[in-house]
Design a protein around this motif. Structure first.
Motif, PDB file in Angstrom:
ATOM      1  N   ALA A 186      -6.453  -4.464   2.898  1.00 53.21           N
ATOM      2  CA  ALA A 186      -6.438  -5.372   2.762  1.00 53.21           C
ATOM      3  C   ALA A 186      -5.283  -6.397   3.778  1.00 53.21           C
ATOM      4  N   GLU A 187      -4.237  -5.426   3.469  1.00 56.17           N
ATOM      5  CA  GLU A 187      -2.774  -6.055   4.550  1.00 56.17           C
ATOM      6  C   GLU A 187      -3.135  -6.028   6.331  1.00 56.17           C
ATOM      7  N   SER A 188      -4.003  -4.992   6.496  1.00 60.53           N
ATOM      8  CA  SER A 188      -4.739  -4.804   7.815  1.00 60.53           C
ATOM      9  C   SER A 188      -5.458  -5.928   7.991  1.00 60.53           C
ATOM     10  N   ILE A 189      -6.467  -6.486   7.281  1.00 63.73           N
ATOM     11  CA  ILE A 189      -7.458  -7.641   7.504  1.00 63.73           C
ATOM     12  C   ILE A 189      -6.161  -8.903   7.489  1.00 63.73           C
ATOM     13  N   MET A 549       3.689   4.579  15.224  1.00 61.83           N
ATOM     14  CA  MET A 549       5.304   3.805  14.432  1.00 61.83           C
ATOM     15  C   MET A 549       4.502   2.969  12.890  1.00 61.83           C
ATOM     16  N   GLU A 550       3.080   2.753  13.402  1.00 59.65           N
ATOM     17  CA  GLU A 550       2.176   2.268  12.617  1.00 59.65           C
ATOM     18  C   GLU A 550       2.655   2.433  11.025  1.00 59.65           C
ATOM     19  N   VAL A 551       2.123   3.824  11.506  1.00 55.76           N
ATOM     20  CA  VAL A 551       2.364   4.583  10.065  1.00 55.76           C
ATOM     21  C   VAL A 551       3.338   4.680   9.258  1.00 55.76           C
ATOM     22  N   GLU A 552       4.219   4.554  10.135  1.00 54.26           N
ATOM     23  CA  GLU A 552       6.358   4.919   9.792  1.00 54.26           C
ATOM     24  C   GLU A 552       6.631   3.823   9.586  1.00 54.26           C
ATOM     25  N   SER A 553       6.368   2.326   9.354  1.00 52.21           N
ATOM     26  CA  SER A 553       6.604   0.845   8.889  1.00 52.21           C
ATOM     27  C   SER A 553       5.924   1.051   7.745  1.00 52.21           C
ATOM     28  N   ALA A 554       4.636   1.786   7.550  1.00 50.90           N
ATOM     29  CA  ALA A 554       3.953   1.808   6.219  1.00 50.90           C
ATOM     30  C   ALA A 554       4.952   2.568   5.132  1.00 50.90           C
ATOM     31  N   LEU A 555       5.017   4.369   6.028  1.00 44.59           N
ATOM     32  CA  LEU A 555       5.553   4.518   4.981  1.00 44.59           C
ATOM     33  C   LEU A 555       7.111   3.989   4.380  1.00 44.59           C
ATOM     34  N   ASP A 592       5.225  16.806  -5.659  1.00 43.50           N
ATOM     35  CA  ASP A 592       3.812  16.268  -4.954  1.00 43.50           C
ATOM     36  C   ASP A 592       3.299  15.064  -5.337  1.00 43.50           C
ATOM     37  N   GLN A 593       4.263  15.011  -6.285  1.00 44.15           N
ATOM     38  CA  GLN A 593       4.020  13.385  -7.111  1.00 44.15           C
ATOM     39  C   GLN A 593       3.900  12.418  -6.503  1.00 44.15           C
ATOM     40  N   MET A 594       5.039  12.621  -5.866  1.00 40.08           N
ATOM     41  CA  MET A 594       5.474  11.599  -5.008  1.00 40.08           C
ATOM     42  C   MET A 594       4.655  11.275  -3.641  1.00 40.08           C
ATOM     43  N   ALA A 595       4.629  12.746  -2.961  1.00 42.10           N
ATOM     44  CA  ALA A 595       3.865  12.880  -2.156  1.00 42.10           C
ATOM     45  C   ALA A 595       2.516  12.209  -1.657  1.00 42.10           C
ATOM     46  N   GLU A 596       2.131  12.438  -3.057  1.00 45.02           N
ATOM     47  CA  GLU A 596       1.164  12.310  -3.302  1.00 45.02           C
ATOM     48  C   GLU A 596       0.544  10.279  -3.406  1.00 45.02           C
ATOM     49  N   ALA A 597       1.586   9.473  -4.487  1.00 39.49           N
ATOM     50  CA  ALA A 597       1.779   8.870  -4.406  1.00 39.49           C
ATOM     51  C   ALA A 597       2.520   8.017  -2.705  1.00 39.49           C
ATOM     52  N   ILE A 598       3.008   8.344  -1.563  1.00 34.91           N
ATOM     53  CA  ILE A 598       3.468   8.005  -0.774  1.00 34.91           C
ATOM     54  C   ILE A 598       1.816   8.161   0.489  1.00 34.91           C
ATOM     55  N   ARG A 599       1.339   8.479  -0.095  1.00 33.15           N
ATOM     56  CA  ARG A 599      -0.204   8.705   1.006  1.00 33.15           C
ATOM     57  C   ARG A 599      -1.043   7.927   0.822  1.00 33.15           C
ATOM     58  N   HIS A 601       0.267   4.813  -0.678  1.00 36.19           N
ATOM     59  CA  HIS A 601       0.728   3.954  -0.346  1.00 36.19           C
ATOM     60  C   HIS A 601       0.611   3.355   0.782  1.00 36.19           C
ATOM     61  N   VAL A 602       0.273   4.424   1.931  1.00 32.89           N
ATOM     62  CA  VAL A 602      -0.410   4.436   3.434  1.00 32.89           C
ATOM     63  C   VAL A 602      -1.683   3.886   3.430  1.00 32.89           C
ATOM     64  N   GLY A 603      -2.587   4.448   2.138  1.00 33.40           N
ATOM     65  CA  GLY A 603      -4.094   4.733   2.070  1.00 33.40           C
ATOM     66  C   GLY A 603      -4.221   2.435   2.138  1.00 33.40           C
ATOM     67  N   GLU A 604      -3.266   2.304   1.213  1.00 26.70           N
ATOM     68  CA  GLU A 604      -2.777   0.782   0.677  1.00 26.70           C
ATOM     69  C   GLU A 604      -2.223   0.099   2.005  1.00 26.70           C
ATOM     70  N   LYS A 605      -1.993   0.370   2.277  1.00 32.12           N
ATOM     71  CA  LYS A 605      -0.838  -0.416   3.580  1.00 32.12           C
ATOM     72  C   LYS A 605      -1.814  -0.797   5.233  1.00 32.12           C
ATOM     73  N   ILE A 606      -2.420   0.676   5.319  1.00 35.01           N
ATOM     74  CA  ILE A 606      -3.327   0.478   6.444  1.00 35.01           C
ATOM     75  C   ILE A 606      -4.700   0.744   6.536  1.00 35.01           C
ATOM     76  N   GLY A 607      -5.145   1.636   5.854  1.00 39.08           N
ATOM     77  CA  GLY A 607      -6.546   2.201   5.398  1.00 39.08           C
ATOM     78  C   GLY A 607      -6.528   3.245   5.437  1.00 39.08           C
ATOM     79  N   ALA A 608      -7.435   4.085   5.191  1.00 42.00           N
ATOM     80  CA  ALA A 608      -7.442   5.458   4.474  1.00 42.00           C
ATOM     81  C   ALA A 608      -7.841   6.013   5.683  1.00 42.00           C
ATOM     82  N   ILE A 609      -8.144   5.893   6.889  1.00 44.44           N
ATOM     83  CA  ILE A 609      -7.663   7.144   7.656  1.00 44.44           C
ATOM     84  C   ILE A 609      -6.019   7.365   8.560  1.00 44.44           C
TER      85      ILE A 609
END
Ligand code: 6R9
Length: 667
Positions: A186-189, A549-555, A592-599, A601-609
């Motif tokens: 949604a955010e990318s849109i 940079m896009e992924v880093e901003s999402a992170l 591991d839980q944090m790693a998953e939450a971060i992943r 979050h990037v999916g939410e911000k940009i998209g699964a790819i």
């Protein structure tokens, strides 16, 4: 990421991510065109290269005259004031007219334009006449909803014929479309919609992917909460979702209702200036925000139609299948505009290649008698891994040409593609180009060129490509350098929407007067081009461009993340995978839980790819004394290499601790 990091640009980066380039250059297999292929090829006279080099404008003028129908001819072929290009100056043209209407004047009116297969198995065939009717009805609907020439329309949909109809309807009335890949968040849109102030969005309730319904309208609804310019939304009913898709009164309209309201209305195609904006397509670069590459009409049609015809050696009875999603440039140029302008029959498939089983592509080829297949190396490597037994189940003898695009192809995958899919008889055309270039620029001409597995071979006639060093001087054959283009070509992007300065700076300032692609390349002793991958902070994951940079901003937008650095690491199937190194804020636990939450979050911000394949936690990131993150060192760690020069590192202890962590996670 922290603000102000300069772009790192190294050729080592490129070479290390594509593997052993020296081994590549020892590739000695050669595949000349067969005598029969040469004799029947659309282009078989090698003199075309000299002719086009001697008179590039004359070359394109001839293509423009013979391939495209103009309402008004041009006064001048080209106006070139680097980096500003105008092609077919003064001419009037319409892309939808060229892709649809004019085919109705011949027997092609009942030729299949689109043969579509849905993932669940439905089939639809639209002839050029059907497409004409649908495009007219959609154009009428857009007009009734207040869209006028010059407006922007965003399209967010899966691979259904309506996405093509929607694009052509925009082109017909002179609205500029921006297609947003259906996997984006949604955010990318909203970023894209707001950047170009789109007035209307065309979407679908959802789509089918690997046997499941994927919601689209709900993502659009979330995006539009922050998109003040959008007045109306057209919604295609693709999945008949029994859950009610909420329709906002006064804003949302079902596509099928709007089409029914249009009846048999015919909308005259607008006579548009050759330089009228046809579309904006957002692509990743080296900053946090994607840039909207603007493509215009006349030159774009000439460039895509010409290259599609000659590089794929298109014949009237070919069944052409480009597997790219319409959301990427390959879908725009070689699924929609090039092939339809040429009156081709195009196969379009909605879903994934492994549904219901891993032979879906081969079953589609057999079912429709596909003759030309255009896909990405990452897909080919996946098929290799799945095994030859899947293609072996099907009759693939209809195939006569194979193409690849999106990333460098390793010789092993090239040869497998040729032998297992192409029965050792089909030429493989490796085509190098970019969202920015609009059309293929480096590729073989299959009736002329002797192919070498892994090389995109030679620049297309009239294209002047070079490989240069840091100072912009040509490097000798056999040496690596930066790929540049020294002359304009008709389908080139004209600018970045809303940011002409960035366009100039990004592409035309590094080597003044030349276009800097951002790719590393080498030419071998015979002048063949070997593309080495990106030399900037752009990743290429499964042939999709993603900016570090896009992924880093999402992170760093995740509340737990203090700092982050992203690198590409070599991946057998994807070409590159994303590794993220994060340091956490006080009070958060690196597990591991944090790693998953971060992943997620990037999916939410940009998209699964864009989700990192791996997340590593580190107390600090390695930095130079001037606080630049040393990505090269992270790469070296990830690749298990001996560390290079670390004398500029602010705190060498940081490195040891990251390395230890990395090795620990790896084991
Ligand atoms: C069409 C497309 C562009 C980047 C480009 C390059 C890589 C594309 C390639 C290739 C080696 C090929 N790339 N084709 N590298 N050989 N045949 O993919 O556009 O998504 O903008 O990506 O893809 O690195 O710079 P886009």
């Amino acid at each position: 990421m922290k603000a102000g990091n300069p772009v790192t640009m190294t050729l080592e980066t490129a070479a290390s991510t594509t593997g052993q380039i020296d081994a590549l250059l020892q590739e000695d297999r050669r595949y000349p065109p067969s005598a029969a292929f040469h004799a029947a090829a659309n282009l078989s006279d090698a003199a075309v290269y000299e002719r086009a080099a001697a008179n590039p404008e004359g070359f394109w003028e001839e293509e423009a005259r013979t391939r495209i129908t103009w309402f008004k001819p041009w006064d001048r072929v080209l106006e070139w004031d680097a980096p500003r290009a105008r092609w077919f100056v003064g001419a009037e043209v319409n892309a939808a007219y060229n892709c649809v209407d004019r085919h109705l004047q011949s027997w092609r009116r009942n030729k299949a334009a689109i043969i579509w297969e849905g993932e669940p198995g439905e089939q639809r065939v639209l002839t050029y006449r059907d497409l004409y009717r649908e495009v007219n009805r959609a154009s009428a609907a857009l007009k009734r909803m207040g869209v006028v020439k010059g407006d922007r329309v965003a399209i967010y949909m899966g691979m259904v014929p309506e996405i093509v109809i929607a694009m052509l309807a925009c082109a017909r009335i002179g609205a500029t479309h921006t297609v947003i890949f259906g996997g984006f968040s949604a955010e990318s849109i909203s970023d894209r919609v707001n950047d170009c102030s789109a007035k209307l969005v065309i979407t679908a309730d959802g789509g089918w992917r690997r046997g499941a319904r994927v919601g689209l309208k709900e993502v659009v609804d979330r995006a539009l909460a922050t998109c003040p310019t959008v007045q109306r939304v057209l919604v295609v009913n693709r999945t008949d979702d029994p859950r009610v898709v909420p329709m906002q009164d006064g804003r949302d309209v079902w596509w099928h209702r709007a089409m029914a309201d249009s009846g048999a209305e015919i909308v005259e195609p607008e006579r548009l200036d050759s330089e009228h904006p046809l579309y904006i397509l957002y692509t990743s670069g080296t900053t946090g925000k994607p840039k909207g590459m603007l493509h215009t009409t006349g030159g774009y049609l000439v460039g895509t139609a010409t290259t599609h015809d000659t590089i794929f050696d298109l014949k009237e009875d070919d069944v052409y299948w480009c597997t790219a999603d319409v959301g990427w440039v390959t879908g725009h140029s070689y699924l929609v505009y090039g092939p339809l302008a040429n009156g081709a029959t195009c196969v379009m498939y909605e879903g994934t290649p492994d549904y219901p089983d891993k032979d879906r592509f081969w079953s589609v080829i057999e079912k429709y008698g596909v003759t030309i297949l255009y896909t990405a190396p990452t897909a080919i490597r996946t098929f290799m891994k799945w095994g030859s037994e899947y293609p072996a189940k099907h009759d693939l003898s209809s195939l006569r040409i194979l193409g690849t695009v999106g990333e460098p192809i390793n010789p092993a995958a090239w040869v497998w593609y040729r032998e297992v899919i192409g029965g050792d008889r089909c030429p493989v055309v490796d085509t190098w180009w970019m969202t920015e270039t609009g059309q293929i620029l480096i590729a073989p001409l299959p009736g002329i060129t002797t192919l070498k597995p892994g090389s995109a071979t030679f620049p297309y006639p009239s294209i002047e490509a070079d490989v240069v060093d840091d100072q912009g001087n040509s490097v000798p054959l056999g040496k690596g350098g930066y790929l540049v283009l020294k002359r304009p070509w008709p389908a080139m992007a004209r600018t970045i929407w809303g940011d002409p300065e960035r366009y100039e700076k990004q592409y035309w300032s590094r080597f003044p007067g030349s276009y800097f692609a951002g790719d590393g390349a080498r030419r071998d002793e015979e002048g063949y081009f070997w593309l080495l991958g990106r030399v900037d902070d752009v990743l290429n994951v499964s042939a999709h461009r993603i900016g570090t940079m896009e992924v880093e901003s999402a992170l760093v937008s995740h509340p737990a993340v203090a700092e982050a650095a992203v690198i590409g690491i070599p991946h057998e199937i994807k070409g590159q995978a994303i590794a993220a190194f994060c340091s956490l804020r006080a009070g958060f636990t690196p597990d591991d839980q944090m790693a998953e939450a971060i992943r997620a979050h990037v999916g939410e911000k940009i998209g699964a790819i864009a989700k990192p394949d791996k997340v590593f936690f580190t107390a600090e990131l390695p930095k130079t004394r001037s606080a630049k993150i040393m990505r090269r060192l992270l790469r070296d760690i990830a690749e298990g290499k001996v560390l290079g020069d670390t004398t500029t590192l602010a705190d060498p202890a940081v490195l040891a601790s990251i390395k230890e962590q990395y090795e620990h996670t790896e084991s």
